[in-house]
Design a protein around this motif. Structure first.
Motif, short mmCIF file in Angstrom:
data_model
loop_
_atom_site.label_atom_id
_atom_site.label_comp_id
_atom_site.label_asym_id
_atom_site.label_seq_id
_atom_site.Cartn_x
_atom_site.Cartn_y
_atom_site.Cartn_z
N TYR A 26 18.35 28.14 32.93
CA TYR A 26 18.01 29.26 32.05
C TYR A 26 16.96 28.79 31.06
N CYS A 28 14.57 30.16 27.86
CA CYS A 28 14.38 31.26 26.93
C CYS A 28 12.98 31.83 27.07
N TRP A 204 19.59 37.60 18.03
CA TRP A 204 18.84 36.92 19.11
C TRP A 204 19.70 35.88 19.83
N CYS A 208 20.91 35.53 24.34
CA CYS A 208 20.73 34.50 25.37
C CYS A 208 22.06 33.93 25.87
N HIS A 233 18.25 28.14 17.48
CA HIS A 233 18.56 29.09 18.55
C HIS A 233 19.55 28.54 19.58
N GLU A 237 23.46 29.49 20.30
CA GLU A 237 23.92 29.99 21.60
C GLU A 237 25.16 29.20 22.02
ZN LIG Z 1 17.09 32.15 24.09
#
Ligand SMILES: [Zn+2]
Length: 453
Positions: A26, A28, A204, A208, A233, A237
């Motif tokens: 994954y 971003c 945000w 994700c 970030h 997550e």
């Molecule tokens: Zn992300």
């Protein structure tokens, strides 16, 4: 075996996958509110190279990269332009894919849009609130980071030092300075989705974690992005996944900044306004080659000079492709020792400068063999070069289709002037000079035309 630097442990470690020969990753993706900048181009190319190299090495890669199509910046841009933020997102997403196609980035296996997963995000936040891991304030729902074991893993800092470093924010009610918003309650005029806490939109970091776990499952192999995403970030997550009791990414990979003169790229710096600007003015492949020339964790200098230098190197690759075009369809196996040397470099934390060294060394060897008309040596080396180019996504052009450049046009014009002045010696000399550059001048009724040799 591929080894990669893992941000979570701070060292190069073997890259182990959840399933044999399968990779789930994954990366971003962009928040679509403007044209892609050079940093976007770099991370897209770095992870495209990783993906292609894994595929070249026999892995089946499931590559998920999102589009953040709801965000403060998109709303702000919509307000500035007096337009629906959704329209801004649609337009900027189209520009994004066009730019990605131009630089040869393969489309992700799945490219989810955040707005398509809002229900799932509400479910995740609801679960955290029910478990007492998240709490509701006047402007939204927040995660209590004190309840997350190992918070600070990606920042490589303890929770205490992060708390001390966190800015004192306007919202005094947060339990801890590092707590972050999972669900933002809407201000008037903003796009909203319903939730148990009132109409609003996801944070945000919540987008994700939901999309990656939904599309790749627990304990997926690799999570990546630019180094500026590691904290907060990616940390945030991960914190949500841990708070939910779910296993998150096994490996964390981050690429370095794009810089000019040692400073992180910003809009006011550098030769290029954005990625589109670079693609307009140069061979789009030059940016990939430039990215490959630096290790992915090092800063990358992007200036007119470094891009032009990469373009000259591309010319050498293309010239080699033309010179060995007759060998391309022979079905000769690539030289195994060359591919081994290439693999050794690439498996060492995706050492692309080392991989390129092998590639250009092989080109020199093959050119020397061509000069000696030693075809049995040339074939396997030429096949190895083509294979290495495929592994990193460098497209070779056997036929040069670019139009005449400024220098060629100036020579053709000088020749026209010489002919008009009946200076045939000079005119012939210029014709020879053009031929040496790969252009034939043909004089016709409508004047002279240029065509490739
Ligand atoms: Zn992300």
């Amino acid at each position: 075996m591929l080894h990669l630097f893992d941000t979570a442990v701070g060292q190069v470690v073997p890259f182990r996958t959840r399933e044999p020969q399968k990779v789930s990753m994954y990366v971003c993706g962009p928040t679509v509110y403007g044209p892609p900048h050079l940093g976007h181009g770099r991370f897209s190319l770095v992870f495209d190279v990783l993906r292609r190299y894994l595929e070249w090495s026999g892995f089946d890669v499931r590559y998920v990269s999102n589009i953040t199509d709801i965000d403060d910046k998109i709303i702000e841009r919509g307000q500035q332009e007096g337009r629906d933020p959704a329209q801004i997102a649609v337009r900027c997403e189209a520009i994004w894919w066009k730019a990605m196609d131009a630089i040869g980035v393969k489309r992700p296996t799945v490219a989810p849009r955040a707005t398509e997963f809002v229900d799932r995000m509400v479910e995740l936040v609801d679960g955290l609130v029910a478990d007492g891991k998240a709490y509701v304030l006047a402007d939204g729902v927040y995660l209590d980071t004190h309840q997350v074991e190992g918070y600070g893993l990606l920042a490589r800092q303890s929770l205490d030092s992060l708390q001390a470093g966190a800015r004192v924010e306007a919202l005094e009610d947060k339990r801890n300075p590092t707590d972050f918003v999972l669900w933002k309650l809407a201000k008037p005029g903003e796009p909203t989705w319903p939730s148990p806490w009132g109409d609003g939109r996801p944070g945000w970091h919540t987008e994700c974690v939901v999309m990656s776990l939904d599309l790749l499952g627990e304990g997926f192999d690799l999570h990546g992005g630019g180094q500026d995403l590691a904290f907060p970030h990616h940390e945030n997550e991960r914190a949500q996944a841990i708070a939910c009791g779910r296993e998150f990414a096994h490996h964390w990979m981050h690429n370095g900044f794009v810089e000019v003169g040692g400073e992180k790229m910003s809009k006011s710096l550098g030769n290029f306004t954005n990625l589109l600007d670079l693609i307009d003015r140069h061979d789009a492949r030059a940016y990939r080659l430039l990215v490959l020339r630096s290790h992915y964790r090092s800063p990358l200098e992007v200036t007119e000079a470094t891009v032009a230098d990469a373009e000259r190197q591309l010319d050498r690759l293309d010239a080699f492709a033309r010179r060995t075009a007759d060998f391309a369809d022979d079905g000769v196996a690539a030289d195994p020792a060359t591919l081994d040397a290439f693999r050794t470099a690439m498996d060492d934390d995706l050492n692309t400068p080392g991989g390129l060294d092998v590639m250009f060394r092989t080109i020199r060897q093959a050119n020397a063999a061509l000069d000696l008309e030693d075809d049995s040596t040339v074939g396997p080396l030429a096949a190895a070069v083509r294979s290495m180019c495929a592994a990193v996504g460098l497209e070779l052009r056997e036929r040069d289709v670019s139009p005449p450049d400024v220098r060629v046009l100036a020579l053709a014009e000088a020749r026209r002037t010489a002919r008009a002045a009946k200076d045939f010696a000079e005119s012939d000399r210029l014709r020879d000079e053009l031929r040496a550059l790969g252009w034939i001048v043909e004089d016709g009724a409508d004047g002279a035309t240029l065509r490739r040799v």
